[in-house]
Design a protein around this motif. Sequence first.
Motif, PDB file in Angstrom:
ATOM      1  N   TRP A   1       0.897  -1.580   0.236  1.00 60.58           N
ATOM      2  CA  TRP A   1      -0.213  -0.174  -0.019  1.00 60.58           C
ATOM      3  C   TRP A   1       1.146   0.638  -0.171  1.00 60.58           C
ATOM      4  CZ3 TRP A   1      -4.765   0.394  -0.662  1.00 60.58           C
ATOM      5  CH2 TRP A   1      -5.747   1.656  -0.785  1.00 60.58           C
ATOM      6  N   ALA A   2       2.363   1.231   1.157  1.00 59.85           N
ATOM      7  CA  ALA A   2       3.085   2.336   0.613  1.00 59.85           C
ATOM      8  C   ALA A   2       3.786   3.155  -0.703  1.00 59.85           C
ATOM      9  CB  ALA A   2       4.038   1.706   1.748  1.00 59.85           C
ATOM     10  N   ASP A   3       3.551   1.879  -1.455  1.00 63.57           N
ATOM     11  CA  ASP A   3       3.991   2.202  -3.001  1.00 63.57           C
ATOM     12  C   ASP A   3       3.150   2.148  -3.845  1.00 63.57           C
ATOM     13  OD1 ASP A   3       6.743   2.264  -1.971  1.00 63.57           O
ATOM     14  OD2 ASP A   3       6.828  -0.057  -2.267  1.00 63.57           O
ATOM     15  N   LEU A   4       1.623   1.854  -2.934  1.00 65.98           N
ATOM     16  CA  LEU A   4       0.689   1.923  -4.327  1.00 65.98           C
ATOM     17  C   LEU A   4       0.588   3.598  -5.347  1.00 65.98           C
ATOM     18  CD1 LEU A   4      -2.515   0.442  -5.164  1.00 65.98           C
ATOM     19  CD2 LEU A   4      -3.415   2.405  -3.286  1.00 65.98           C
ATOM     20  N   TYR A   5       0.420   2.845  -6.568  1.00 63.74           N
ATOM     21  CA  TYR A   5      -0.183   4.192  -7.572  1.00 63.74           C
ATOM     22  C   TYR A   5      -1.559   3.815  -7.730  1.00 63.74           C
ATOM     23  CZ  TYR A   5       4.876   4.698  -9.345  1.00 63.74           C
ATOM     24  OH  TYR A   5       6.519   5.010  -9.410  1.00 63.74           O
ATOM     25  N   CYS A   6      -2.088   4.879  -8.227  1.00 58.73           N
ATOM     26  CA  CYS A   6      -3.416   5.173  -8.521  1.00 58.73           C
ATOM     27  C   CYS A   6      -4.119   6.440  -9.391  1.00 58.73           C
ATOM     28  CB  CYS A   6      -3.844   5.961  -6.969  1.00 58.73           C
ATOM     29  SG  CYS A   6      -5.614   6.004  -6.865  1.00 58.73           S
ATOM     30  N   VAL A   7      -4.360   5.802 -10.099  1.00 57.45           N
ATOM     31  CA  VAL A   7      -4.765   6.276 -11.555  1.00 57.45           C
ATOM     32  C   VAL A   7      -6.153   6.430 -11.191  1.00 57.45           C
ATOM     33  CG1 VAL A   7      -4.627   6.315 -14.320  1.00 57.45           C
ATOM     34  CG2 VAL A   7      -2.670   5.632 -12.848  1.00 57.45           C
ATOM     35  N   VAL A   8      -6.282   8.228 -11.545  1.00 57.83           N
ATOM     36  CA  VAL A   8      -7.640   8.474 -11.595  1.00 57.83           C
ATOM     37  C   VAL A   8      -8.149   9.383 -12.877  1.00 57.83           C
ATOM     38  CG1 VAL A   8      -9.540  10.681 -10.248  1.00 57.83           C
ATOM     39  CG2 VAL A   8      -7.535   9.485  -8.746  1.00 57.83           C
ATOM     40  N   LEU A   9      -9.759   8.158 -13.277  1.00 53.74           N
ATOM     41  CA  LEU A   9      -9.367   8.855 -14.959  1.00 53.74           C
ATOM     42  C   LEU A   9     -10.654  10.018 -13.892  1.00 53.74           C
ATOM     43  CD1 LEU A   9     -10.330   6.078 -16.151  1.00 53.74           C
ATOM     44  CD2 LEU A   9      -8.192   6.788 -16.103  1.00 53.74           C
TER      45      LEU A   9
ATOM     46  N   GLU B   1     -14.201  12.359 -21.813  1.00 55.12           N
ATOM     47  CA  GLU B   1     -15.293  11.690 -21.295  1.00 55.12           C
ATOM     48  C   GLU B   1     -14.900  10.999 -20.890  1.00 55.12           C
ATOM     49  OE1 GLU B   1     -16.469   9.720 -25.229  1.00 55.12           O
ATOM     50  OE2 GLU B   1     -17.152  12.116 -25.844  1.00 55.12           O
ATOM     51  N   THR B   2     -16.269   9.629 -20.336  1.00 62.33           N
ATOM     52  CA  THR B   2     -15.332   8.354 -19.506  1.00 62.33           C
ATOM     53  C   THR B   2     -15.022   7.685 -21.159  1.00 62.33           C
ATOM     54  OG1 THR B   2     -16.877   8.740 -17.683  1.00 62.33           O
ATOM     55  CG2 THR B   2     -15.839   6.691 -17.825  1.00 62.33           C
ATOM     56  N   PRO B   3     -13.702   7.070 -20.773  1.00 55.92           N
ATOM     57  CA  PRO B   3     -13.273   6.213 -21.530  1.00 55.92           C
ATOM     58  C   PRO B   3     -14.193   4.268 -21.064  1.00 55.92           C
ATOM     59  CG  PRO B   3     -11.791   5.954 -19.817  1.00 55.92           C
ATOM     60  CD  PRO B   3     -12.377   6.955 -19.519  1.00 55.92           C
ATOM     61  N   LYS B   4     -14.218   4.231 -23.009  1.00 60.40           N
ATOM     62  CA  LYS B   4     -14.902   2.327 -22.489  1.00 60.40           C
ATOM     63  C   LYS B   4     -14.412   2.056 -21.561  1.00 60.40           C
ATOM     64  CE  LYS B   4     -16.236   3.536 -27.105  1.00 60.40           C
ATOM     65  NZ  LYS B   4     -16.797   3.104 -28.933  1.00 60.40           N
ATOM     66  N   ASP B   5     -13.172   1.172 -22.214  1.00 55.56           N
ATOM     67  CA  ASP B   5     -12.702   0.100 -20.953  1.00 55.56           C
ATOM     68  C   ASP B   5     -11.714   1.372 -19.606  1.00 55.56           C
ATOM     69  OD1 ASP B   5     -10.831  -1.002 -19.679  1.00 55.56           O
ATOM     70  OD2 ASP B   5     -10.181  -2.418 -21.490  1.00 55.56           O
ATOM     71  N   PRO B   6     -12.201   1.915 -18.977  1.00 56.84           N
ATOM     72  CA  PRO B   6     -11.089   2.663 -17.759  1.00 56.84           C
ATOM     73  C   PRO B   6      -9.819   2.211 -17.243  1.00 56.84           C
ATOM     74  CG  PRO B   6     -13.714   1.954 -16.768  1.00 56.84           C
ATOM     75  CD  PRO B   6     -13.681   1.869 -18.342  1.00 56.84           C
ATOM     76  N   ILE B   7      -9.937   0.432 -17.317  1.00 58.79           N
ATOM     77  CA  ILE B   7      -8.699  -0.071 -16.488  1.00 58.79           C
ATOM     78  C   ILE B   7      -7.689  -0.472 -17.413  1.00 58.79           C
ATOM     79  CG2 ILE B   7      -8.249  -2.116 -16.047  1.00 58.79           C
ATOM     80  CD1 ILE B   7     -10.097  -1.123 -13.936  1.00 58.79           C
ATOM     81  N   PHE B   8      -8.058  -0.579 -18.782  1.00 56.61           N
ATOM     82  CA  PHE B   8      -7.474   0.205 -19.838  1.00 56.61           C
ATOM     83  C   PHE B   8      -6.066   0.954 -19.757  1.00 56.61           C
ATOM     84  CE2 PHE B   8      -5.923   1.000 -24.393  1.00 56.61           C
ATOM     85  CZ  PHE B   8      -4.495  -0.217 -24.381  1.00 56.61           C
ATOM     86  N   THR B   9      -7.397   2.431 -20.118  1.00 56.71           N
ATOM     87  CA  THR B   9      -7.034   3.394 -20.073  1.00 56.71           C
ATOM     88  C   THR B   9      -5.499   4.020 -18.962  1.00 56.71           C
ATOM     89  OG1 THR B   9      -9.165   3.983 -21.440  1.00 56.71           O
ATOM     90  CG2 THR B   9      -7.304   6.175 -20.067  1.00 56.71           C
ATOM     91  N   ALA B  10      -6.219   3.303 -17.626  1.00 55.49           N
ATOM     92  CA  ALA B  10      -5.305   3.937 -16.500  1.00 55.49           C
ATOM     93  C   ALA B  10      -3.983   2.903 -16.794  1.00 55.49           C
ATOM     94  CB  ALA B  10      -6.320   3.210 -15.305  1.00 55.49           C
ATOM     95  N   LEU B  11      -3.897   1.881 -17.288  1.00 58.57           N
ATOM     96  CA  LEU B  11      -2.762   0.391 -17.288  1.00 58.57           C
ATOM     97  C   LEU B  11      -2.409   1.380 -18.557  1.00 58.57           C
ATOM     98  CD1 LEU B  11      -4.083  -3.041 -16.418  1.00 58.57           C
ATOM     99  CD2 LEU B  11      -3.034  -1.858 -14.849  1.00 58.57           C
ATOM    100  N   ASP B  12      -2.703   1.736 -19.372  1.00 54.99           N
ATOM    101  CA  ASP B  12      -2.097   2.288 -20.488  1.00 54.99           C
ATOM    102  C   ASP B  12      -0.453   3.438 -19.953  1.00 54.99           C
ATOM    103  OD1 ASP B  12      -1.289   1.533 -23.746  1.00 54.99           O
ATOM    104  OD2 ASP B  12      -2.542   3.833 -23.382  1.00 54.99           O
TER     105      ASP B  12
END
Length: 133
Positions: free
Chosen positions: A13-21, A56-67
């Motif tokens: 958790w201390a090294d967690l990366y977080c992507v907010v769309l 706008e919200t991407p069709k695949d938010p998980i892919f967008t965040a990871l990419d």
Amino acid sequence: MKTWRAKVGEAAWADLYCVVLSQWTTSVLNQNTIIIKDCMNAAKVATHLIDLPGLETPKDPIFTALDNLARIVQDNIAAEMVFPKDTKVADALKGKEDLLSDEILIQLGGSAATTQSAPTYNTLSEGMCPVRK
């Protein structure tokens, strides 16, 4: 959030990366960023909390965040490989700011110092080309 944190474990958790769309209009201050920022390792928020504004919200938010996360990590690794002995330059390549922006502003007749807040790109009369060459 507490359940997820317990599942991940404190060390991870201390090294967690977080992507907010987020929507670009609220990308600086939005409820998702505020909530997750408070739950993250405070020392790593600046580098590990990534706000991706969009129209706008991407069709695949998980892919967008990871990419996007993969691209950021790739750019950071490339910067360190290209400038292994000059951490100042390598760190400059890791920022949110386009490194060409200062030079472009200078070429357009502005100054690099104006990029911090609302920049004005054309300081000449309307309709005139700001490039003198």
